[in-house]
Enzyme design. Structure first.
Site, mmCIF file in Angstrom:
data_model
loop_
_atom_site.group_PDB
_atom_site.id
_atom_site.type_symbol
_atom_site.label_atom_id
_atom_site.label_comp_id
_atom_site.label_asym_id
_atom_site.label_seq_id
_atom_site.Cartn_x
_atom_site.Cartn_y
_atom_site.Cartn_z
ATOM 1 N N THR A 12 0.862 -1.186 0.000
ATOM 2 C CA THR A 12 0.000 0.000 0.000
ATOM 3 C C THR A 12 0.894 1.231 0.000
ATOM 4 O O THR A 12 1.953 1.243 0.645
ATOM 5 C CB THR A 12 -0.947 0.021 1.217
ATOM 6 O OG1 THR A 12 -0.183 0.161 2.424
ATOM 7 C CG2 THR A 12 -1.797 -1.236 1.288
ATOM 8 N N GLY A 13 0.499 2.254 -0.734
ATOM 9 C CA GLY A 13 1.334 3.451 -0.832
ATOM 10 C C GLY A 13 2.667 3.138 -1.490
ATOM 11 O O GLY A 13 3.725 3.456 -0.958
ATOM 12 N N GLY A 14 2.593 2.528 -2.672
ATOM 13 C CA GLY A 14 3.832 2.116 -3.346
ATOM 14 C C GLY A 14 4.282 3.060 -4.446
ATOM 15 O O GLY A 14 5.123 2.698 -5.255
ATOM 16 N N THR A 15 3.732 4.267 -4.450
ATOM 17 C CA THR A 15 4.017 5.163 -5.587
ATOM 18 C C THR A 15 5.238 6.050 -5.390
ATOM 19 O O THR A 15 5.779 6.571 -6.367
ATOM 20 C CB THR A 15 2.788 6.058 -5.862
ATOM 21 O OG1 THR A 15 2.392 6.673 -4.628
ATOM 22 C CG2 THR A 15 1.633 5.244 -6.419
ATOM 23 N N GLY A 17 8.724 7.143 -2.406
ATOM 24 C CA GLY A 17 9.447 6.899 -1.156
ATOM 25 C C GLY A 17 9.747 5.437 -0.850
ATOM 26 O O GLY A 17 10.185 4.670 -1.719
ATOM 27 N N ILE A 18 9.516 5.064 0.398
ATOM 28 C CA ILE A 18 9.848 3.715 0.884
ATOM 29 C C ILE A 18 9.054 2.655 0.128
ATOM 30 O O ILE A 18 9.594 1.601 -0.239
ATOM 31 C CB ILE A 18 9.555 3.631 2.407
ATOM 32 C CG1 ILE A 18 10.503 4.553 3.192
ATOM 33 C CG2 ILE A 18 9.668 2.189 2.893
ATOM 34 C CD1 ILE A 18 10.095 4.779 4.652
ATOM 35 N N SER A 137 7.030 3.472 12.966
ATOM 36 C CA SER A 137 7.951 4.617 13.003
ATOM 37 C C SER A 137 8.575 4.696 14.388
ATOM 38 O O SER A 137 7.950 4.289 15.378
ATOM 39 C CB SER A 137 7.189 5.914 12.742
ATOM 40 O OG SER A 137 8.002 7.042 13.057
ATOM 41 N N TYR A 150 0.260 11.070 15.071
ATOM 42 C CA TYR A 150 1.107 10.227 14.219
ATOM 43 C C TYR A 150 1.724 9.108 15.061
ATOM 44 O O TYR A 150 1.654 7.926 14.707
ATOM 45 C CB TYR A 150 2.195 11.085 13.574
ATOM 46 C CG TYR A 150 3.137 10.324 12.663
ATOM 47 C CD1 TYR A 150 2.697 9.762 11.469
ATOM 48 C CD2 TYR A 150 4.491 10.169 13.000
ATOM 49 C CE1 TYR A 150 3.564 9.063 10.638
ATOM 50 C CE2 TYR A 150 5.363 9.482 12.172
ATOM 51 C CZ TYR A 150 4.896 8.922 10.990
ATOM 52 O OH TYR A 150 5.762 8.231 10.169
HETATM 53 P P1 NAP Z 1 5.865 9.206 0.967
HETATM 54 O O1 NAP Z 1 6.893 9.239 -0.113
HETATM 55 O O2 NAP Z 1 5.005 10.390 1.207
HETATM 56 O O3 NAP Z 1 4.969 7.915 0.676
HETATM 57 C C1 NAP Z 1 3.667 7.772 1.173
HETATM 58 C C2 NAP Z 1 2.946 6.766 0.299
HETATM 59 O O4 NAP Z 1 1.673 6.547 0.890
HETATM 60 C C3 NAP Z 1 2.718 7.293 -1.114
HETATM 61 O O5 NAP Z 1 2.774 6.233 -2.036
HETATM 62 C C4 NAP Z 1 1.292 7.826 -1.014
HETATM 63 O O6 NAP Z 1 0.638 7.808 -2.261
HETATM 64 C C5 NAP Z 1 0.684 6.809 -0.068
HETATM 65 N N1 NAP Z 1 -0.538 7.309 0.557
HETATM 66 C C6 NAP Z 1 -0.711 8.407 1.328
HETATM 67 N N2 NAP Z 1 -2.000 8.539 1.663
HETATM 68 C C7 NAP Z 1 -2.646 7.479 1.094
HETATM 69 C C8 NAP Z 1 -3.993 7.042 1.075
HETATM 70 N N3 NAP Z 1 -4.961 7.722 1.695
HETATM 71 N N4 NAP Z 1 -4.293 5.916 0.385
HETATM 72 C C9 NAP Z 1 -3.331 5.213 -0.276
HETATM 73 N N5 NAP Z 1 -2.052 5.587 -0.308
HETATM 74 C C10 NAP Z 1 -1.720 6.703 0.386
HETATM 75 O O7 NAP Z 1 6.547 8.920 2.361
HETATM 76 P P2 NAP Z 1 7.426 7.708 2.928
HETATM 77 O O8 NAP Z 1 8.414 8.327 3.813
HETATM 78 O O9 NAP Z 1 7.851 6.783 1.867
HETATM 79 O O10 NAP Z 1 6.328 7.020 3.858
HETATM 80 C C11 NAP Z 1 5.946 5.673 3.748
HETATM 81 C C12 NAP Z 1 5.623 5.151 5.137
HETATM 82 O O11 NAP Z 1 6.812 5.192 5.927
HETATM 83 C C13 NAP Z 1 4.564 5.952 5.895
HETATM 84 O O12 NAP Z 1 3.679 5.075 6.552
HETATM 85 C C14 NAP Z 1 5.388 6.725 6.911
HETATM 86 O O13 NAP Z 1 4.673 7.020 8.075
HETATM 87 C C15 NAP Z 1 6.504 5.740 7.188
HETATM 88 N N6 NAP Z 1 7.709 6.349 7.775
HETATM 89 C C16 NAP Z 1 8.427 7.283 7.087
HETATM 90 C C17 NAP Z 1 9.533 7.861 7.680
HETATM 91 C C18 NAP Z 1 10.357 8.921 6.989
HETATM 92 O O14 NAP Z 1 11.176 9.580 7.654
HETATM 93 N N7 NAP Z 1 10.222 9.102 5.675
HETATM 94 C C19 NAP Z 1 9.898 7.476 8.975
HETATM 95 C C20 NAP Z 1 9.154 6.526 9.650
HETATM 96 C C21 NAP Z 1 8.053 5.960 9.031
HETATM 97 P P3 NAP Z 1 -0.430 8.948 -2.718
HETATM 98 O O15 NAP Z 1 0.215 10.238 -2.431
HETATM 99 O O16 NAP Z 1 -0.618 8.633 -4.151
HETATM 100 O O17 NAP Z 1 -1.673 8.694 -1.944
#
Ligand code: NAP
Length: 249
Positions: A12-15, A17-18, A137, A150
């Site tokens: 889920t959310g594979g578009t 970042g992580i 997180s 969060y």
């Molecule tokens: P990101 O690049 O913003 O990725 C977030 C992903 O989630 C995107 O693919 C986004 O796609 C998707 N998303 C957001 N809202 C959504 C919704 N309502 N339905 C379906 N998809 C949704 O950020 P990231 O850092 O890779 O985050 C990924 C995960 O890692 C998150 O759960 C975040 O809390 C966790 N995390 C990140 C960090 C950090 O420092 N980056 C640290 C700890 C944990 P759309 O925009 O297309 O919806």
């Protein structure tokens, strides 16, 4: 390069970042991959990058009815599911006095409630064995200002990794969690901060990381590959903190 050969995975959310980096790593390891997101531009961009290698599904993680449709789409495409990476999430940071019910519900809906009902909807679809990885997180562990909701949503995921493990171990469905520290992804650009303030915040966060830098998405994705693969068959209900030492040193 075939640690996930013949495995069918949903991220889920594979578009971006992580999640996107994990999709690349999963594909490299031989898995079939489906990913979700909501933003048209990034869904389009990822379709362009991954082409026919991945199934790209527009699906809102907060929409409970959509979790059932997503499970149906996965069953139709793959038959069964071997790997679920619950990764979609948002980071809405504000002090306690600035929260209202709608913002509270949005964060909890995307980060916890939707994922809970996705796992429930996928129960008839999971293979045996299967692996569920929850992206939590370090904010579930530390008292960083402005992260009350969060951090709570991520703490709920950590609890779920343990409790659902207890319920699903009999079906050989393992549930584990990763807790990343600050990782260099588009997430920070979505905080709504002006460029200069964002730089100040990033520098301040970096100063709190013993490794001296933000993590890279691939450094999280590699850990997810481990949890997703049979190499971690004896790892159940656990958490891996990957934060450059931020929460522990
Ligand atoms: P990101 O690049 O913003 O990725 C977030 C992903 O989630 C995107 O693919 C986004 O796609 C998707 N998303 C957001 N809202 C959504 C919704 N309502 N339905 C379906 N998809 C949704 O950020 P990231 O850092 O890779 O985050 C990924 C995960 O890692 C998150 O759960 C975040 O809390 C966790 N995390 C990140 C960090 C950090 O420092 N980056 C640290 C700890 C944990 P759309 O925009 O297309 O919806």
């Amino acid at each position: 390069m075939d640690r996930l050969k013949n495995k069918r995975a949903l991220i889920t959310g594979g578009t971006t970042g992580i999640g996107l980096e994990t999709a690349r790593q999963f594909l490299n390891e031989g898995a079939r991959v489906a990913i979700t997101g909501t933003n048209h531009a990034t869904l389009h961009a990822v379709r362009h990058e991954l082409g026919n290698d991945a199934l790209i599904i527009a699906s809102d993680a907060a929409d409970i009815a959509a979790q059932k449709s997503l499970a149906n789409a996965i069953e139709e495409a793959f038959g069964q599911l071997d790997i679920l990476f619950v990764n979609a999430g948002i980071t809405d940071m504000r002090p306690i006095e600035k929260w209202d019910e709608a913002a509270f519900d949005r964060s909890m809906g995307i980060n916890f409630k939707g994922p809970f009902f996705l796992i429930q909807a996928l129960l008839p679809v999971f293979a045996s064995p299967a692996s569920i990885v929850l992206n939590a997180s370090i904010n579930a562990h530390i008292g960083m200002a402005n992260t009350s909701i969060y951090g709570a949503s991520k703490a709920a995921l950590l609890s779920l990794a343990r409790t659902v493990s207890g319920e699903l171990a009999g079906r050989r469905i393992r549930v584990n969690a990763i807790s990343p520290g600050p990782i260099d992804t588009p997430l920070y650009g979505k905080l709504g901060l002006p460029e200069t303030e964002l730089k100040t915040v990033a520098a301040s966060i970096q100063g709190q990381i013993p490794a001296g830098r933000f993590g890279r998405p691939v450094e999280i994705a590699k850990a997810v590959v481990f949890f997703a693969s049979d190499e971690s068959a004896f790892t159940i209900g656990s958490e891996l903190v990957i934060d450059g030492g931020m929460s522990t040193l």
